[in-house]
Design an enzyme around this catalytic site. Structure first.
Site, PDB file in Angstrom:
ATOM      1  CG  HIS A   9      10.931  12.047 -40.833  1.00  0.00           C
ATOM      2  ND1 HIS A   9      11.028  10.631 -41.777  1.00  0.00           N
ATOM      3  CD2 HIS A   9       9.840  11.706 -40.922  1.00  0.00           C
ATOM      4  CE1 HIS A   9      10.073  10.374 -42.315  1.00  0.00           C
ATOM      5  NE2 HIS A   9       9.526  10.440 -41.790  1.00  0.00           N
ATOM      6  CG  ASP A  28       3.132  19.306 -41.883  1.00  0.00           C
ATOM      7  OD1 ASP A  28       3.626  19.298 -42.984  1.00  0.00           O
ATOM      8  OD2 ASP A  28       3.362  17.854 -41.431  1.00  0.00           O
ATOM      9  CE1 TYR A  39       4.754  24.597 -45.997  1.00  0.00           C
ATOM     10  CE2 TYR A  39       4.632  22.530 -43.817  1.00  0.00           C
ATOM     11  CZ  TYR A  39       5.326  23.446 -44.785  1.00  0.00           C
ATOM     12  OH  TYR A  39       6.730  23.624 -45.168  1.00  0.00           O
ATOM     13  N   GLY A  40      -1.458  24.616 -42.354  1.00  0.00           N
ATOM     14  CA  GLY A  40      -2.677  24.707 -42.237  1.00  0.00           C
ATOM     15  C   GLY A  40      -2.954  23.169 -43.021  1.00  0.00           C
ATOM     16  CG  ASN A  92       6.179  14.465 -48.178  1.00  0.00           C
ATOM     17  OD1 ASN A  92       6.636  15.345 -47.106  1.00  0.00           O
ATOM     18  ND2 ASN A  92       6.910  13.323 -48.075  1.00  0.00           N
ATOM     19  CE1 TYR A  93       5.536  10.073 -45.209  1.00  0.00           C
ATOM     20  CE2 TYR A  93       6.398  11.737 -44.049  1.00  0.00           C
ATOM     21  CZ  TYR A  93       6.455  10.853 -44.233  1.00  0.00           C
ATOM     22  OH  TYR A  93       7.542  10.258 -44.189  1.00  0.00           O
ATOM     23  CD  GLU A  94      -0.978  12.312 -49.595  1.00  0.00           C
ATOM     24  OE1 GLU A  94      -1.006  13.078 -50.408  1.00  0.00           O
ATOM     25  OE2 GLU A  94      -0.179  11.392 -49.474  1.00  0.00           O
ATOM     26  N   GLY A 122      -6.530  22.929 -42.823  1.00  0.00           N
ATOM     27  CA  GLY A 122      -6.776  22.805 -44.003  1.00  0.00           C
ATOM     28  C   GLY A 122      -6.943  23.355 -45.037  1.00  0.00           C
ATOM     29  CB  ALA A 140       1.587  18.045 -45.226  1.00  0.00           C
ATOM     30  N   GLY A 152       1.177  24.716 -38.349  1.00  0.00           N
ATOM     31  CA  GLY A 152       1.720  25.903 -38.064  1.00  0.00           C
ATOM     32  C   GLY A 152       1.979  26.951 -39.137  1.00  0.00           C
TER      33      GLY A 152
END
Length: 486
Positions: free
Chosen positions: A446, A311, A315-316, A394-396, A318, A392, A313
């Site tokens: 996962h 996540d 999407y970032g 679905n996930y926080e 920040g 990200a 690399g």
């Protein structure tokens, strides 16, 4: 005699500096007769450690202030890395470095920004073949949610292109939980050519699971449990920390915070003032951040074998940071810091309240009872919390850095959000590589793995030059610094 500049060399870029860097790159590209630029990243180019040490010791009064920019010129599969002098008053001379990289010759490529993810979704939605395949499943395209993902385990025939894959879900209304209704479709899109190059689909259009599993408070099947009585956290005299720009002092600690699109929150120059050594400031950490995380999914069948998330690399952290809210994400006497990133047009994007700073009661720090006299001494513990939260898809992920009164530094990572789901494969009644979470709905096995960058300088004024770091155990580095990942 000239004094120091108003901004510390590690102060994050301001919105105005992002615009200045973008304008300088735009002017430089125009002189080179390049196509219009697509901006991937505009961030602070941190000075090298030795320069920072010289600055902090007073050997130099100022350091260059540079912006590092990653640029694209689609449809060409190339990237440009530029350095911009933010103190230059002439935009045409502000670019001090300009390097072109051939995308097909790189082992990787720049992250997918929020604008890239939106572009991937738009390409998939506009494709006639994808529209026909959605219609064949009896679903209106207006009721389809698209999750853009980076591609890992990329087939050889797809190499040398800027691709994303788009997992699709049925969404029965704006607040419906789409992860209860996975579809079998997964278009693969080329961001540079702006077209769909492949669509994964089951051999026969499957039945989409329609049973709802909502979390929105207005769509719940049964109400929440009765609420607990109010718990008030107040500090009538204000917090114990002091903030000067991005520099924080608290309980003998002092440090500086930064923020960028890839890592999100960064801690710099953490030091502890030791009263037992005459108030000497003892260096502890030069730089600390979470630099990467990996979430590999375990289903070996296409398209799910390509499903993995790095996540930071990809999407970032920040870029995906939340705007935090008092009473929900943070409690108490809170100080917030905005995060500044950039969009594809080179314009600044201000994430309000991206970083939260507050104190917490941390239970009992120390106690002793003299059983002879019945006299007890008690010390309550306090810790300082610096945090941010990113989403990200679905996930926080909630990142919390802690400073403690006993001289330790810690980091907790809390995972929340929603499972990313998929349809059972055509030959399955029970998932072989996941957990059945609903009729026909698989949550693939996962993992969540995190990588921290810890540049330790414990009691070494030369920036860790003579420091030997020994890993004592997986959650403890030295006696002074611990990294706890939960």
């Amino acid at each position: 005699m000239r004094g120091r500049p108003a901004l510390h060399p590690l102060h994050p870029l301001s919105a105005e500096e992002v615009q200045l860097a973008a304008a300088a790159c735009r002017s430089h590209a125009a002189r080179l007769q390049l196509p219009p630029l697509r901006y991937n990243t505009i961030t602070l180019q941190e000075p090298p450690k030795q320069q920072l040490l010289a600055y902090e010791s007073g050997q130099v009064l100022s350091l260059p202030r540079l912006a590092f920019c990653i640029l694209q010129t689609p449809p060409e599969f190339a990237f440009y890395e530029a350095l911009v002098d933010l103190r230059s008053h002439v935009s045409t001379s502000a670019v001090v470095s300009w390097v072109k990289l051939n995308g097909s010759q790189l082992d990787g490529q720049p992250l997918a920004t929020p604008d890239d993810c939106l572009l991937a979704e738009a390409i998939a939605r506009d494709d006639p073949q994808v529209q026909q395949m959605v219609a064949a499943r009896g679903v209106s395209f207006s009721a389809v949610a698209c999750d853009p993902w980076a591609i890992h385990a990329c087939p050889d025939e797809w190499m040398g292109r800027r691709l994303m894959q788009v997992f699709m879900y049925y969404k029965d209304g704006p607040d419906d939980n789409e992860y209860a209704h996975p579809m079998d479709l997964c278009p693969v899109v080329d961001l540079n050519e702006k077209k769909v190059i492949h669509v994964d689909a089951y051999p026969t259009p499957p039945k989409i699971p329609l049973k709802k599993a909502n979390y929105h408070r207005q769509l719940l099947d049964k109400p929440f449990r009765p609420p607990a009585k109010p718990l008030m956290i107040t500090q009538p005299q204000g917090p114990s920390f002091k903030v000067n720009g991005h520099h924080i002092t608290w309980q003998k600690w002092d440090f500086r915070i930064g923020f960028n699109g890839r890592e999100g929150l960064v801690l710099y120059d953490i030091g502890y003032r030791d009263e037992d050594q005459g108030g000497r400031r003892r260096s502890v950490v030069h730089r600390a951040s979470i630099v990467e995380m990996c979430v590999p999914y375990g289903d070996p069948r296409p398209p799910y074998n390509r499903k993995s998330a790095l996540d930071a690399g990809d999407y970032g952290l920040g870029f995906a940071a939340n705007s935090l809210e008092l009473g929900c994400d943070c409690l108490g006497e809170v100080t917030y810091f905005d995060g500044v990133v950039s969009d594809a047009a080179g314009e600044p994007v201000i994430i309000k309240n991206a970083v939260c700073l507050h104190e917490e009661d941390h239970g009992l720090l120390w106690k002793h009872l003299d059983y002879r006299t019945g006299y007890a001494e008690v010390r309550r513990g306090r810790r300082l919390v610096v945090s941010f939260i990113m989403t990200a898809v679905n996930y926080e992920y909630c990142f919390y850095w802690y400073l403690y009164q006993d001289g330790t530094v810690g980091c907790d990572i809390k995972l929340t959000g929603i499972l990313s789901t998929s349809l059972l494969s055509p030959d399955e009644k029970q998932p072989s590589h996941g957990t059945l979470v609903g009729a026909g709905v698989n949550a693939a096995h996962h993992q969540h793995l995190f990588s921290a960058r810890l540049d330790l300088v414990v009691d070494d004024e030369q920036g860790g030059k003579d420091l030997v770091v020994c890993e004592v155990c997986v959650c403890c580095l030295l006696a002074a610094v611990s990294l706890l990942v939960t």
